[in-house]
Design a protein around this motif. Structure first.
Motif, PDB file in Angstrom:
ATOM      1  N   VAL A  73     144.391  75.654  57.564  1.00 43.09           N
ATOM      2  CA  VAL A  73     144.497  74.953  56.770  1.00 43.09           C
ATOM      3  C   VAL A  73     144.610  75.350  55.333  1.00 43.09           C
ATOM      4  O   VAL A  73     145.176  75.926  54.453  1.00 43.09           O
ATOM      5  CB  VAL A  73     143.718  73.779  55.761  1.00 43.09           C
ATOM      6  N   GLN A  79     140.625  73.417  60.300  1.00 46.21           N
ATOM      7  CA  GLN A  79     140.317  73.535  59.030  1.00 46.21           C
ATOM      8  C   GLN A  79     140.547  75.121  58.330  1.00 46.21           C
ATOM      9  O   GLN A  79     140.680  75.323  56.884  1.00 46.21           O
ATOM     10  CB  GLN A  79     139.574  73.252  58.556  1.00 46.21           C
ATOM     11  N   ALA A  93     144.283  67.360  58.590  1.00 47.48           N
ATOM     12  CA  ALA A  93     144.171  68.598  58.609  1.00 47.48           C
ATOM     13  C   ALA A  93     144.667  68.234  59.897  1.00 47.48           C
ATOM     14  O   ALA A  93     145.901  68.704  60.890  1.00 47.48           O
ATOM     15  CB  ALA A  93     142.934  69.008  58.747  1.00 47.48           C
ATOM     16  N   LEU A 141     146.739  69.629  52.298  1.00 54.88           N
ATOM     17  CA  LEU A 141     147.014  68.361  53.067  1.00 54.88           C
ATOM     18  C   LEU A 141     147.532  67.174  53.167  1.00 54.88           C
ATOM     19  O   LEU A 141     148.014  66.060  53.361  1.00 54.88           O
ATOM     20  CB  LEU A 141     145.654  68.183  53.488  1.00 54.88           C
TER      21      LEU A 141
END
Length: 349
Positions: A214, A211, A204, A302
């Motif tokens: 993402v 996070q 990330a 990711l």
């Protein structure tokens, strides 16, 4: 008066017969199967006992569902085991053919059976999450709502009231029905921490995303395609656009912004709706996820496919896959083919 030897033998035999008969009767009361789930596949019956429930209310529930075959025998053993004074709240699985002793012993000791909590990307709104998760537990939706709407509570886990749904990673979890809302949050926080391994965090960071960002992008990817093999490619498109400073122009965010999940064809009138979730109007990522992205979609972001595509449109064969392009001219040509397919199927809105 002295009893004769024959009389003594007779009394002994009578006593033995009575004792054996009583013992056999008692064994029948305790061990003979007395609970029937009435399920053709003999699946256990889920008995929910709320806090403050009485013995009579528990028995009423069992009688209502015709679980107890012999009520008198059940009452006798329950009184013998002092269950009326020891009713404990919880979720208990009553197996077909259980005897009174085993069933009552389970209930009296409070030996709960966990329930399975499952949620997935079909949940799009925080209100849906609250209702779905809350309904699975004794505390209900009203027990969870204050925690997910409290800035202080959300901040405790590193989120705000918009992004707090990121805490709930789609999966199946086992918890007790009587768990407290705060304990549920702690469990979800532990699962979240477990999911976000050092490797995922490093990936990330390499993308320049948090996070939460993402997961937000993963929710868009998941809304665009359920095809797992295509998600890394779709993720690559959006990451390419972010790097170039281009608007994402993701149709699922427009549908979310309009709060109309019946939309099958995004039209110009939908694109003009003013909302920070409308990525046709606002650059960058929306404020938070538009659904609960599953682990696979998060990993697709990711681990994106490396390419130079900037556009994609659904294939006209309605297979669920997409056609990708590098420039606007190619994209418009592909889009026209898809729009013609929509027209042929009379999908106008």
């Amino acid at each position: 008066m002295t009893l004769s030897r024959n009389a003594k033998i007779g009394i002994y035999i009578a006593f033995t017969v009575l004792f054996v008969s009583f013992t056999f009767y008692a064994w029948q009361l305790v061990k003979t199967p007395n609970l029937n789930t009435r399920d053709p596949d003999d699946k256990p019956f889920s008995l929910y006992i709320p806090k403050g429930a009485t013995y009579e209310s528990v028995l009423d529930t069992l009688k209502k569902h015709k679980i107890v075959e012999n009520e008198t025998a059940f009452r006798f053993v329950a009184k013998l085991m002092k269950y009326p004074q020891r009713v404990k709240a919880g979720h208990y699985l009553i197996k077909a053919g259980m005897g009174n002793y085993d069933a009552i012993g389970k209930l009296r000791s409070g030996s709960q059976d966990p329930i399975q909590l499952t949620f997935n990307s079909s949940i799009r709104l925080k209100s849906e999450l609250i209702d779905k998760v809350g309904s699975k537990f004794a505390f209900g939706a009203e027990g969870l709502r204050p925690l997910l709407n409290s800035p202080d509570s959300c901040k405790q886990y590193g989120f705000d009231t918009t992004t707090v749904i990121c805490l709930f990673i789609p999966n199946t979890y086992e918890l007790f029905w009587t768990v407290k809302p705060t304990a549920l949050m702690e469990r979800m926080a532990a699962e979240y921490k477990k999911f976000w391994t050092p490797d995922r965090k490093a990936k990330a960071a390499a993308l320049g995303l948090s996070q939460t960002q993402v997961q937000t992008l993963a929710s868009i990817v998941r809304a665009e395609t359920i095809k797992a093999d295509e998600q890394p490619r779709v993720a690559g498109v959006y990451l390419n656009r972010l790097k170039r400073g281009q608007k994402l122009e993701a149709d699922p965010t427009v549908i979310f912004a309009n709060n109309d999940f019946t939309i099958r064809r995004v039209l110009n009138k939908h694109l003009t709706f003013d909302s920070p979730y409308n990525t046709y109007r606002y650059a960058g990522l929306p404020p938070g996820p538009i659904n609960l992205p599953p682990p696979g979609a998060i990993d697709a972001v990711l681990n994106p496919e490396q390419h130079d595509y900037l556009f994609f449109v659904a294939k006209a064969d309605f297979s669920g896959y997409h056609t990708f392009s590098r420039n606007m001219a190619e994209h418009l040509a592909n889009a026209r083919i898809y729009q013609q397919a929509l027209n042929q199927r009379k999908i106008m809105k």
